[in-house]
Design an enzyme around this catalytic site. Sequence first.
Site, PDB file in Angstrom:
ATOM      1  N   THR A 117       0.836  -1.205   0.000  1.00  0.00           N
ATOM      2  CA  THR A 117       0.000   0.000   0.000  1.00  0.00           C
ATOM      3  C   THR A 117       0.867   1.250   0.000  1.00  0.00           C
ATOM      4  OG1 THR A 117      -1.680  -1.224   1.180  1.00  0.00           O
ATOM      5  CG2 THR A 117      -1.860   1.160   1.235  1.00  0.00           C
ATOM      6  N   GLU A 391      -1.272 -13.875   3.968  1.00  0.00           N
ATOM      7  CA  GLU A 391      -1.160 -13.789   5.425  1.00  0.00           C
ATOM      8  C   GLU A 391      -1.461 -15.132   6.092  1.00  0.00           C
ATOM      9  OE1 GLU A 391      -3.798 -10.556   6.344  1.00  0.00           O
ATOM     10  OE2 GLU A 391      -5.591 -11.793   6.221  1.00  0.00           O
TER      11      GLU A 391
HETATM   12  N1  LIG Z   1       8.682   2.509   1.908  1.00  0.00           N
HETATM   13  C1  LIG Z   1       8.395   2.549   3.181  1.00  0.00           C
HETATM   14  N2  LIG Z   1       8.989   3.407   3.978  1.00  0.00           N
HETATM   15  C2  LIG Z   1       8.710   3.455   5.287  1.00  0.00           C
HETATM   16  N3  LIG Z   1       7.825   2.638   5.887  1.00  0.00           N
HETATM   17  C3  LIG Z   1       7.192   1.709   5.135  1.00  0.00           C
HETATM   18  C4  LIG Z   1       7.441   1.634   3.737  1.00  0.00           C
HETATM   19  N4  LIG Z   1       6.679   0.645   3.256  1.00  0.00           N
HETATM   20  C5  LIG Z   1       5.989   0.163   4.309  1.00  0.00           C
HETATM   21  N5  LIG Z   1       6.284   0.803   5.427  1.00  0.00           N
HETATM   22  C6  LIG Z   1       5.743   0.542   6.754  1.00  0.00           C
HETATM   23  O1  LIG Z   1       5.152  -0.705   6.758  1.00  0.00           O
HETATM   24  C7  LIG Z   1       3.790  -0.640   7.072  1.00  0.00           C
HETATM   25  C8  LIG Z   1       3.017  -1.644   6.265  1.00  0.00           C
HETATM   26  O2  LIG Z   1       3.031  -1.295   4.930  1.00  0.00           O
HETATM   27  P1  LIG Z   1       1.792  -1.493   4.008  1.00  0.00           P
HETATM   28  O3  LIG Z   1       0.555  -1.124   4.687  1.00  0.00           O
HETATM   29  O4  LIG Z   1       2.104  -0.859   2.742  1.00  0.00           O
HETATM   30  O5  LIG Z   1       1.812  -3.040   3.824  1.00  0.00           O
HETATM   31  P2  LIG Z   1       0.955  -3.895   2.831  1.00  0.00           P
HETATM   32  O6  LIG Z   1       1.900  -4.669   2.022  1.00  0.00           O
HETATM   33  O7  LIG Z   1      -0.003  -3.064   2.123  1.00  0.00           O
HETATM   34  O8  LIG Z   1       0.213  -4.875   3.791  1.00  0.00           O
HETATM   35  P3  LIG Z   1      -1.245  -5.486   3.704  1.00  0.00           P
HETATM   36  O9  LIG Z   1      -1.178  -6.586   2.742  1.00  0.00           O
HETATM   37  O10 LIG Z   1      -1.502  -5.923   5.043  1.00  0.00           O
HETATM   38  O11 LIG Z   1      -2.106  -4.398   3.272  1.00  0.00           O
HETATM   39  C9  LIG Z   1       3.394   0.773   6.808  1.00  0.00           C
HETATM   40  O12 LIG Z   1       2.331   1.170   7.632  1.00  0.00           O
HETATM   41  C10 LIG Z   1       4.670   1.520   7.133  1.00  0.00           C
HETATM   42  O13 LIG Z   1       4.750   1.759   8.511  1.00  0.00           O
HETATM   43 MG   LIG Z   2      -1.912  -2.857   2.080  1.00  0.00          MG
END
Ligand SMILES: Nc1ncnc2c1ncn2[C@@H]1O[C@H](COP(=O)(O)OP(=O)(O)OP(=O)(O)O)[C@@H](O)[C@H]1O
Ligand SMILES: [Mg+2]
Length: 1055
Positions: A117, A391
């Site tokens: 995300t 997950e």
């Molecule tokens: N590029 C980045 N820089 C800094 N922090 C990051 C970055 N990418 C992710 N994070 C941290 O990791 C957390 C989780 O990322 P994100 O929500 O994008 O995961 P996701 O892959 O979308 O997970 P899900 O499948 O659960 O939605 C974010 O809330 C942030 O705190």
């Molecule tokens: Mg996500």
Amino acid sequence: MQGRLDMEGALTTRDRVGIQDFVLLDETTEVAIISNLKKRFSKDLIYTYIGTLIVSVNPYKDLDIYNKKQMDVYMGVNFFELPPHIYALADNAYHTMLTEFNNHFILISGESGAGKTEASKKILQYYAVSCPSTTLMNTVRDKMLMSNPVLEAFGNAKTLKNDNSSRFGKYMDIQFDSQGDAVGGHILNYLLEKSRVVHQNHGERNFHVFYQLVEGGSDDLLTQLGLKRDVQHYYYLTQGECAIVSSINDKNDWKSVKNALQVIEFDETNTNHLFRVVASVLHLGNVHFDPDSKGHALLKNNTELNWVSDLLGVDANNLKEGLTFRKIEAKTEQVLSPFTIDHAIYVRDALAKAIYGQTFTWLVNRINESMENKDSPRKTVIGLLDIYGFEVFYVNSFEQFCINYCNEKLQQLFIQLTLKAEQEEYEAEGIEWEPVQFFNNKIICDLVEEKHRGIISILDEECLRPGDATDLTFLDRLEEKMGNHPHFVTHRLADKMTRKTLERGDFRLLHYAGEVTYCVVGFLDKNNDLLYRNIKNLVCQSKNTIVRECFSAVDTTNKRRPETVATQFKNSLQKLTEMLMAKEAWYIRCLKSNESKQPGMSAQKRQRRLIQSTRLFYDLCHPITGQFDEALIRHQVKYLGLMEHLRVRRAGFAYRRKYEDFLKRYKPLCPATWPHWRGMPADGVEVLAQHLGYLPDEYKMGRTKIFIRHPRTLYATEDAYEKCKHDLASKLQAKYKGYKVKGEFKKQKEAATKIETCWRGAQARKEKEKRAWAVKVIKKFIKAYINRGEAKSTDNSEYLAFVRQSYLNRLKNNLPKTVLDKTTWLTPPAVLTQASEILRKLHYRLMVRKYVRGIPPQKKAQLQMKVVTSAIFKGKKENYPPSIPQLFLDTRISEQEINIRVLSMIRNEQVKYSVPVIKYDRNGFKPRPRQFILTKTAAYLVEEAKIKQRVSYNSLKGISVSNLSDGIIVIHITCEDPKQKGDLIIQCEHLYEFLTKLSIIANKQDAIKVVQGSIKIQIQSGKENSVDFTTGQEPMVYKAKNGHLMVVATRTRTR
Ligand SMILES: Nc1ncnc2c1ncn2[C@@H]1O[C@H](COP(=O)(O)OP(=O)(O)OP(=O)(O)O)[C@@H](O)[C@H]1O
Ligand SMILES: [Mg+2]
């Protein structure tokens, strides 16, 4: 520019840690890959390439690499020229889309919490900042950006894996027009994890929006919605026992959401109704039931129910009935069957899930409406796929099954597009190729989705079949059908060792990303997702427009069972796959660096943090396995197929293109192929490649495509093309400008010709008029000319006036200048003969007058004398004319020259004039020089002191001279005077002067005679002789034989 270079310089230096592109690694072992990732991660370098694929490792901390400056650095720069960055991929996709005018999508994959995300948000931000935009575009852009906080509030939640875990799948198309402006957007949402609304596992939360509303909503709003500012008060918010989390600021997030709702143009009513739905869910959660005596459900308190009925705008009694009774339609009547408490809770939760789930879809639709762009027809898109990641929880249910199935599908898509398709393509194109082995997860996808045989089909069958189908019977069926599937195992099917790890109600799938054990409890219900008809009918009549809208769309009259949740999901994923297959893909593979969401830092720092941490308890419960958890990373590298991808990349070709397309694009780079290649496209491409200097190792010619091994070869070609395009564009531009200017010139020339023609016409008409007028005038003139002699009449009066005026004008300029000029005088026309004559006279008189007035007194006297001379001699004596200009002197002998005696004798007579003469004797004609003196009364012939002869003027009878040019003068004297000796013959050089003076002094003008031939002379009284005149060669005076005095004169030449 300098700044940019500096920045790039700094970036590259910093980025020299490890290798930027795995393709360049010396060895393609797992160890090498992980060590490279770790090296880079330790320096906060979270991005590494495998060709154009980005591997991103979640740093769990904010890095200063997402600012405007960075965006500027990456804008329009070739992919491999700068250190790996998500912006490079975004920019490359964007520019490829623009130049090739095709659709793209960016597949962001990775397990929950890996950063999908975040990555998608960074890309969106990049486009928002870097794409050209107008004010209109800005609003679209803002809406796209602002859709995120709203959808995250409603669709994301804290899970054990991720504090902001996406609980729905999201595919967002960003639409660009041909100029590259972002002009619109569209979102597709996939299966929201609705069960979370009513139930959360320990350590997890409900969707953010509930907490945000309770924490951030104004007092007024909460009062309106009947809510307390206490999340702990709500059953639906507290089951996970972590309603308040330090990493989440619900209050602030609430503000962002409210602001975002405004940007995406939610009006007050919609916003209000939306909050009412959210609040109604919270109230619904607090509706509890008590058993009556028969164990039937009774509503515990009506307050919450009333709030629900109020907020949803439904009748409270009907709602109450719906929650506690089931309406069974039996033929003609309806029977109400009371619920047990469990049943009532089930219905309540079903209602809550349904309302929330439908509202979420409504929300997406509203956002889509707001971002929709209907204008520009030529649109290309870049799709961003951000779906819930793979997950595994302690207990995994239907939702995890769907989520993980979805990830299997995306992995399958990835394999299809990269590993499988790629290798198949080499084979099909006849490119020499050693196949790279990879795990194809199709087998798992089939296990889940195959028609009639897959898990979903079996689940559906169980849901639909009559009889007592339960979750356990479903498990039985699974065991029956999947008995020996290598990726499926249950307690019963497992070997001894495995069995220990499985409950009886579990089944385990060996996913591509690892094993997941699913608990079958709830599968049937969740798949059915049923809402009793009376409840459905009730919400259909809701006064809350959102709810009404959502449910009236669901056909309540249709008695056919709707598609089950899993089938719907399967179908929507199928559609998504098809849609994505039609686009060009870009990949971001997100890796989780550790399970505990810890930022990377040194061991000491970590230790310090552990000690200081307020979250010590949590940290102790979740021991930190290291910020770069190698085992975790290795696992992800494995299941994401990065190794295989790398091997294919290294062995393969970075770029391929159909000969026709390649030739079409790059043919301007080679004179042989530009502008047309007449032969086979493949031959053309070969010629082109040769011309571009491709080395044999750098490219391969397939059956229908050219394969280029390294991106740099393509980039060099692309750069050349860009340059050439500009040159061509300049040429075209010049041609076009020339053409335009020519056109303009032609137009101007035509205009000029037209003006000229008109002008000439006008001139000609004028000329014609003039000529007509002239003809008239000339005719009149001629007529007048003919009649000029006649009396003045209308016919000739004008002419005559003209003639007069013209004559006078001409005359004025041609008047004689001197009195002597008698010839210059313009001949007058007949009418002016008289006038001319008068004028002539006048003019002469005027000239004479002027002349006369201008003469000085001496000259006047001279002239007067000359007049006398003229009167006497003009036309008579031959040498008169030459004498005219010779001035007369007062005397030729001064008084001093006259002998004093003579002078004293005649003084009293006043000497008037004296001149030397030669006197011829009367007899012998001897010449004797004498002075001839004229006094007032007489003339004296003097020799020295003697007066030889005195001639009184009274006795002067006459004077004769010849008509020739001699100087002989004969003075006739009265003979009666005895004293006189007879006529006097003298010769005087100044004949005219002398005779004029004499005639004036003696007043004897008439006495002078000009004689021809000879002059008779009286010598003495009665004695005569003669002086004969003749002409000869030389002047002579002599006594002729006849006794006459012979005078020979030369002829005076007359001019
Ligand atoms: N590029 C980045 N820089 C800094 N922090 C990051 C970055 N990418 C992710 N994070 C941290 O990791 C957390 C989780 O990322 P994100 O929500 O994008 O995961 P996701 O892959 O979308 O997970 P899900 O499948 O659960 O939605 C974010 O809330 C942030 O705190
Ligand atoms: Mg996500």
